[in-house]
Design an enzyme around this catalytic site. Structure first.
Site, PDB file in Angstrom:
ATOM      1  N   GLY A  47       0.771  -1.237   0.000  1.00  0.00           N
ATOM      2  CA  GLY A  47       0.000   0.000   0.000  1.00  0.00           C
ATOM      3  C   GLY A  47       0.803   1.287   0.000  1.00  0.00           C
ATOM      4  O   GLY A  47       0.344   2.307  -0.505  1.00  0.00           O
ATOM      5  N   GLU A 102       4.061   3.879   6.094  1.00  0.00           N
ATOM      6  CA  GLU A 102       2.850   3.056   5.960  1.00  0.00           C
ATOM      7  C   GLU A 102       1.783   3.840   5.211  1.00  0.00           C
ATOM      8  O   GLU A 102       1.776   5.071   5.224  1.00  0.00           O
ATOM      9  CB  GLU A 102       2.386   2.669   7.374  1.00  0.00           C
ATOM     10  CG  GLU A 102       1.031   2.006   7.500  1.00  0.00           C
ATOM     11  CD  GLU A 102       0.954   0.604   6.904  1.00  0.00           C
ATOM     12  OE1 GLU A 102       1.374   0.445   5.747  1.00  0.00           O
ATOM     13  OE2 GLU A 102       0.438  -0.303   7.578  1.00  0.00           O
ATOM     14  N   ASP A 103       0.863   3.125   4.572  1.00  0.00           N
ATOM     15  CA  ASP A 103      -0.219   3.817   3.865  1.00  0.00           C
ATOM     16  C   ASP A 103      -1.273   4.339   4.843  1.00  0.00           C
ATOM     17  O   ASP A 103      -1.621   5.517   4.834  1.00  0.00           O
ATOM     18  CB  ASP A 103      -0.856   2.928   2.775  1.00  0.00           C
ATOM     19  CG  ASP A 103      -1.347   1.565   3.277  1.00  0.00           C
ATOM     20  OD1 ASP A 103      -1.154   1.243   4.460  1.00  0.00           O
ATOM     21  OD2 ASP A 103      -1.928   0.816   2.463  1.00  0.00           O
ATOM     22  N   ASP A 106      -4.964   1.701  10.875  1.00  0.00           N
ATOM     23  CA  ASP A 106      -6.393   1.476  11.102  1.00  0.00           C
ATOM     24  C   ASP A 106      -6.580   0.939  12.525  1.00  0.00           C
ATOM     25  O   ASP A 106      -6.711   1.715  13.478  1.00  0.00           O
ATOM     26  CB  ASP A 106      -6.905   0.512  10.027  1.00  0.00           C
ATOM     27  CG  ASP A 106      -8.403   0.266  10.075  1.00  0.00           C
ATOM     28  OD1 ASP A 106      -9.107   1.030  10.755  1.00  0.00           O
ATOM     29  OD2 ASP A 106      -8.881  -0.686   9.425  1.00  0.00           O
ATOM     30  N   PHE A 155     -13.764   3.874   4.107  1.00  0.00           N
ATOM     31  CA  PHE A 155     -12.812   3.039   3.391  1.00  0.00           C
ATOM     32  C   PHE A 155     -12.301   3.815   2.192  1.00  0.00           C
ATOM     33  O   PHE A 155     -13.077   4.324   1.390  1.00  0.00           O
ATOM     34  CB  PHE A 155     -13.454   1.721   2.936  1.00  0.00           C
ATOM     35  CG  PHE A 155     -12.429   0.728   2.492  1.00  0.00           C
ATOM     36  CD1 PHE A 155     -11.775  -0.074   3.418  1.00  0.00           C
ATOM     37  CD2 PHE A 155     -12.057   0.646   1.147  1.00  0.00           C
ATOM     38  CE1 PHE A 155     -10.785  -0.961   3.021  1.00  0.00           C
ATOM     39  CE2 PHE A 155     -11.070  -0.244   0.741  1.00  0.00           C
ATOM     40  CZ  PHE A 155     -10.434  -1.047   1.678  1.00  0.00           C
ATOM     41  N   ILE A 156     -10.984   3.934   2.085  1.00  0.00           N
ATOM     42  CA  ILE A 156     -10.397   4.754   1.029  1.00  0.00           C
ATOM     43  C   ILE A 156      -9.489   3.928   0.122  1.00  0.00           C
ATOM     44  O   ILE A 156      -8.911   2.926   0.545  1.00  0.00           O
ATOM     45  CB  ILE A 156      -9.623   5.954   1.612  1.00  0.00           C
ATOM     46  CG1 ILE A 156      -8.518   5.493   2.565  1.00  0.00           C
ATOM     47  CG2 ILE A 156     -10.579   6.920   2.303  1.00  0.00           C
ATOM     48  CD1 ILE A 156      -7.656   6.625   3.103  1.00  0.00           C
ATOM     49  N   ASP A 162      -5.652  -0.026  -1.768  1.00  0.00           N
ATOM     50  CA  ASP A 162      -6.468  -0.877  -2.633  1.00  0.00           C
ATOM     51  C   ASP A 162      -7.746  -1.346  -1.976  1.00  0.00           C
ATOM     52  O   ASP A 162      -7.905  -1.304  -0.756  1.00  0.00           O
ATOM     53  CB  ASP A 162      -5.671  -2.127  -3.023  1.00  0.00           C
ATOM     54  CG  ASP A 162      -5.574  -3.127  -1.861  1.00  0.00           C
ATOM     55  OD1 ASP A 162      -5.204  -2.701  -0.749  1.00  0.00           O
ATOM     56  OD2 ASP A 162      -5.886  -4.312  -2.060  1.00  0.00           O
TER      57      ASP A 162
HETATM   58  P1  IMP Z   1      -4.139  -2.212  10.884  1.00  0.00           P
HETATM   59  O1  IMP Z   1      -3.772  -0.839  11.364  1.00  0.00           O
HETATM   60  O2  IMP Z   1      -3.239  -3.293  11.384  1.00  0.00           O
HETATM   61  O3  IMP Z   1      -5.579  -2.509  11.094  1.00  0.00           O
HETATM   62  O4  IMP Z   1      -3.928  -2.360   9.338  1.00  0.00           O
HETATM   63  C1  IMP Z   1      -3.838  -1.347   8.470  1.00  0.00           C
HETATM   64  C2  IMP Z   1      -3.854  -1.967   7.091  1.00  0.00           C
HETATM   65  O5  IMP Z   1      -5.186  -2.293   6.705  1.00  0.00           O
HETATM   66  C3  IMP Z   1      -3.350  -0.953   6.101  1.00  0.00           C
HETATM   67  O6  IMP Z   1      -1.977  -1.057   5.899  1.00  0.00           O
HETATM   68  C4  IMP Z   1      -4.160  -1.292   4.867  1.00  0.00           C
HETATM   69  O7  IMP Z   1      -3.491  -2.282   4.133  1.00  0.00           O
HETATM   70  C5  IMP Z   1      -5.453  -1.844   5.394  1.00  0.00           C
HETATM   71  N1  IMP Z   1      -6.498  -0.785   5.439  1.00  0.00           N
HETATM   72  C6  IMP Z   1      -7.107  -0.269   6.523  1.00  0.00           C
HETATM   73  N2  IMP Z   1      -7.989   0.671   6.190  1.00  0.00           N
HETATM   74  C7  IMP Z   1      -7.946   0.766   4.844  1.00  0.00           C
HETATM   75  C8  IMP Z   1      -8.660   1.596   3.888  1.00  0.00           C
HETATM   76  O8  IMP Z   1      -9.490   2.456   4.207  1.00  0.00           O
HETATM   77  N3  IMP Z   1      -8.334   1.389   2.585  1.00  0.00           N
HETATM   78  C9  IMP Z   1      -7.419   0.473   2.170  1.00  0.00           C
HETATM   79  N4  IMP Z   1      -6.733  -0.307   3.029  1.00  0.00           N
HETATM   80  C10 IMP Z   1      -7.006  -0.167   4.351  1.00  0.00           C
HETATM   81 MG    MG Z   2      -0.900  -1.603   4.324  1.00  0.00          MG
END
Ligand code: IMP
Ligand code: MG
Length: 189
Positions: A47, A102-103, A106, A155-156, A162
């Site tokens: 991402g 990081e992208d 979440d 969700f973006i 992606d």
């Molecule tokens: P977390 O913080 O471990 O829940 O994971 C974050 C990952 O979930 C990110 O690196 C993305 O790959 C994916 N993710 C979470 N929210 C989004 C979104 O809105 N769009 C696309 N990918 C997302």
């Molecule tokens: Mg990611």
């Protein structure tokens, strides 16, 4: 090719120009904060690939770059979801300042996992630079030192992000809504 299907709705949230301006700001902040340091910028695949490519050129330091791939074991939403390396770093980080790129943060699980693993390798510091810091579903506390945009929910996609591997190529970031009602001139006949 590549566009949303009729049940999906893309709405631009952050334009390409806004993103580029924020990336320049973040590059300047990182440049200021790590003068005379050994810095490793770590891209979290897939991402962050576009963000990373732009950010490394906005940072005016003699940095090293490396890549990791994380995978979550089990479903994304399951609270027991365990994070694993799909691909680990190759560059040693002891004594260096590591900036994870990081992208989107979440739940926070991925970044807590990666920060802990890297911290155990005795770097001088580990910090997180995320393009988007999304709050609504945060489960674990994680310090995010650099954030391009803050977002409450939604969700973006685009600029690397992606939905099932689609929409990464977009230059802007858009919200993606599923199951949008058919438009007025779509009779369904
Ligand atoms: P977390 O913080 O471990 O829940 O994971 C974050 C990952 O979930 C990110 O690196 C993305 O790959 C994916 N993710 C979470 N929210 C989004 C979104 O809105 N769009 C696309 N990918 C997302
Ligand atoms: Mg990611």
């Amino acid at each position: 090719m590549g566009g949303p299907d009729s049940s999906e709705k893309l709405t631009e949230l952050f334009s390409a120009e806004r993103i580029q301006a924020r990336v320049r700001d973040l590059g300047q902040e990182i440049t200021r904060d790590f003068q005379h340091r050994k810095v490793v910028l770590v891209c979290v695949l897939k991402g962050a690939f576009l963000f990373f490519a732009d950010l490394v050129r906005a940072v005016s330091l003699d940095v090293e770059v490396d890549f990791v791939r994380l995978s979550s074991y089990g479903t994304e939403t399951a609270s027991s979801g365990k994070i694993l390396f799909g691909k680990d770093m190759e560059i040693p980080v002891a004594g260096k300042d590591v900036v994870i790129v990081e992208d989107i943060v979440d739940t926070g699980r991925s970044m807590v996992f990666l920060k802990n693993v890297l911290q155990a390798r005795n770097p001088r510091s580990v910090s997180i630079c995320t393009l988007v810091d999304k709050h609504e579903r945060r489960i674990v506390d994680v310090d995010v030192e650099y954030a391009g945009f803050r977002l409450h929910e939604g969700f973006i996609v685009g600029y690397g992000l992606d939905f099932n591997e689609r929409f990464r190529y977009l230059s802007a970031i858009c919200t993606l809504e599923q199951g949008a009602p058919p438009s007025a001139n779509d009779s369904g006949a």
